[in-house]
Design an enzyme around this catalytic site. Structure first.
Site, PDB file in Angstrom:
ATOM      1  N   GLU A 264       0.847  -1.192   0.000  1.00 56.03           N
ATOM      2  CA  GLU A 264       0.000   0.000   0.000  1.00 56.03           C
ATOM      3  C   GLU A 264       0.884   1.244   0.000  1.00 56.03           C
ATOM      4  OE1 GLU A 264      -2.836  -0.083   3.216  1.00 56.03           O
ATOM      5  OE2 GLU A 264      -3.643  -2.027   2.632  1.00 56.03           O
ATOM      6  N   HIS A 282      -8.136   1.173   1.811  1.00 54.65           N
ATOM      7  CA  HIS A 282      -7.905   1.126   3.266  1.00 54.65           C
ATOM      8  C   HIS A 282      -8.796   2.143   3.995  1.00 54.65           C
ATOM      9  CE1 HIS A 282      -4.688  -0.383   6.279  1.00 54.65           C
ATOM     10  NE2 HIS A 282      -5.807  -0.106   6.912  1.00 54.65           N
TER      11      HIS A 282
END
Length: 529
Positions: A264, A282
């Site tokens: 990420e 997220h």
């Protein structure tokens, strides 16, 4: 008395800023400063407290300038933007707000499950493109379906509760969940294979540790029901993304909804572009309520510490006063290492933990010591557990924790014993603190030893017969694994024996396998402290 000074270097709500002011703390609110690490390093030395979200990186380099800093407060659960060892070395308390995001994350998992069942994002895109593909989007009902929850702690239990409200059946896999707790929250406790076999939907709510990494790998995915749908709002890396993509392509897995990814920010991912996959960036903790809750909570905690010395939700220190700290510190280290020793050797469900304090240590604040022992015990399985959260985590999972205090009955002034009871065995390990402040192991499973905790160790249970030590030492020598210390103990001649061996560097798995295959060996395990 001068007012404590707190720097807020990320965006925190006005209400949180006001809490600091109302409590008599001097606040410097610079919400953009977290992105300017050079400026932060330049001025950090002027402050007693630092309140952050995720943008500020409290690195060792920045903390080296933090000559007055006493506390860092993270509004949220993840503290990977703080170098904890560097903070600890400087005596800086690091606090987080571990439970502020629980409901928000649980609701996101339920939302993704419903979106998967009815293909909401795909149907929305199609309809807004003017296609009206009514026959293409055939969904499934949630009612009566079985939801498999992997990890039934705080967030997993909330997900289970919401799923029961949707009239689903819920099965849960969690080695730390007691049958009593499972009954209380209305779920059926099962092993992982049973969950994989029965679940129509699987949702993950476990930390990422060595034991949970790729818990849903190709082998596990092949054991699932055809048509299963998988949701991950916990941590990237719990699911083997490539294996999941293959199962989606083959049609074995009907759909997946992911909020977290191995890498990420996820600009590209093997799951992207599949028609039956839903992805979000997220967003688990991204609600206005959650962001406000954690901001208010961190302001209260930091104010309490700076004004009264009270510590709560600390990552790197138990909740104890400044006066108690010097005497307690070596025993906290001992308790945590005894717990870690037991935790690294435990493979099955922990039903009960008994911690016995014998002698002078029984007069100390044993709650802090118990918290340290539990954090050591739970960390090998659960990863991100600290001395503050460990008792809560143990309680959530219905573990029985007993503390026993007694007068000295041994040769040592103070002894701590951790006894773990699982479904199929009971194991005790005892230790003390010597005059030099170093924690020592003095008894393992009723066998006397006298051993320090090394960084990397091999623990062996074996039959007390000639030849074992020679073969074992030769095996390590051939593999160029250097022995630092070697401790032996036995219950009687020719009976059960143990060896606790400190080695230089990590133990390769192939060496451990060869040790376990030696004729007299019953068990061989690598330990790290």
């Amino acid at each position: 008395m001068t007012k404590p000074k707190v720097l807020i270097s990320d965006a925190l709500s006005p209400a949180a800023v006001q809490i600091f002011k109302d409590r008599g703390i001097d606040v410097d609110f610079q919400p953009a400063l977290g992105k300017d690490k050079d400026k932060l390093a330049e001025i950090i030395g002027n402050y007693d407290g630092l309140a952050i979200r995720s943008a500020t990186k409290a690195t060792a380099k920045i903390l080296a300038n933090a000559k007055n800093l006493k506390v860092i407060g993270r509004a949220g659960i993840g503290v990977d933007n703080v170098e904890i060892p560097a903070a600890t070395a400087r005596g800086i308390i690091v606090m987080n707000t571990p439970f502020g995001n629980s409901i928000t994350t649980a609701e996101h998992a339920i939302t993704l499950m419903l979106a998967l069942a009815r293909q909401i994002p795909q149907a929305d895109a199609s309809t807004q493109a003017g296609k009206w593909e009514k026959n293409r989007f055939m969904g499934i009902e949630i009612t009566g379906k079985t939801l498999g929850v992997i990890g039934c702690g705080n967030i997993g239990a909330i997900v289970a509760d919401r799923a029961l409200g949707l009239k689903m059946k819920v099965v849960a896999f969690d080695p730390f969940l007691s049958p009593e707790r499972a009954k209380d929250i209305g779920v059926e406790k099962v092993d992982l294979d049973e969950l994989l076999k029965r679940a129509d939907f699987i949702t993950l709510h476990t930390p990422l540790t060595d034991k949970t990494r790729n818990i849903l790998d190709a082998t596990a995915i092949n054991k699932t029901k055809k048509g299963v749908r998988i949701i991950n709002c916990a941590r990237g890396g719990l699911v083997d993304e490539a294996a999941l993509r293959a199962a989606l392509d083959s049609g074995h897995v009907a759909g997946a909804a992911f909020d977290v990814f191995v890498e990420e920010p996820a600009k590209e991912n093997v799951l992207f572009g599949h028609p039956n996959v839903i992805c979000t960036p997220h967003l688990g903790a991204s609600t206005t309520e959650a962001q406000e809750n954690v901001a208010l909570q961190v302001a209260e905690q930091m104010s309490d510490y700076l004004l009264t010395g009270a510590i709560s939700n600390a990552i790197n220190f138990p909740s104890i006063t400044a006066e108690e700290a010097p005497k307690l510190k070596p025993f906290i280290e001992l308790a945590e290492k005894l717990g870690s020793f037991a935790g690294q050797l435990t493979e099955s469900n922990i039903a009960k933990v008994q911690i016995t304090y014998e002698g002078a240590v029984a007069e100390m604040k044993v709650k802090a010591l118990t918290a340290a022992a539990l954090s050591g015990l739970l960390r090998p399985m659960l990863g991100d557990v600290n001395v503050v959260s460990a008792p809560v985590v143990a309680k959530e999972r219905g573990m029985i924790v007993d503390e026993v205090l007694r007068a000295a009955e041994s040769d040592y002034e103070s002894v701590i014993t951790v006894t773990v009871t699982t479904d199929d065995m009971k194991r005790s390990v005892s230790g003390t603190v010597y005059a030099d402040g170093a924690p020592r192991l003095v008894n393992i499973k009723g066998i006397r030893v006298d051993a320090e905790f090394g960084k990397s160790m091999i623990y062996i249970t074996n039959e007390d017969k000639p030849g074992f030590i020679g073969k074992f030492a030769s095996l390590l020598g051939d593999a160029k694994v250097n022995i630092a210390t070697f401790h032996l103990g036995r219950n009687q001649q020719g009976g059960d024996a143990i060896a606790l061996v400190e080695v230089d560097g990590p133990v390769p798995q192939e060496i451990l396998t060869k040790v376990a295959a030696l004729p007299q060996v019953k068990q061989a395990k690598a330990l790290a402290f």
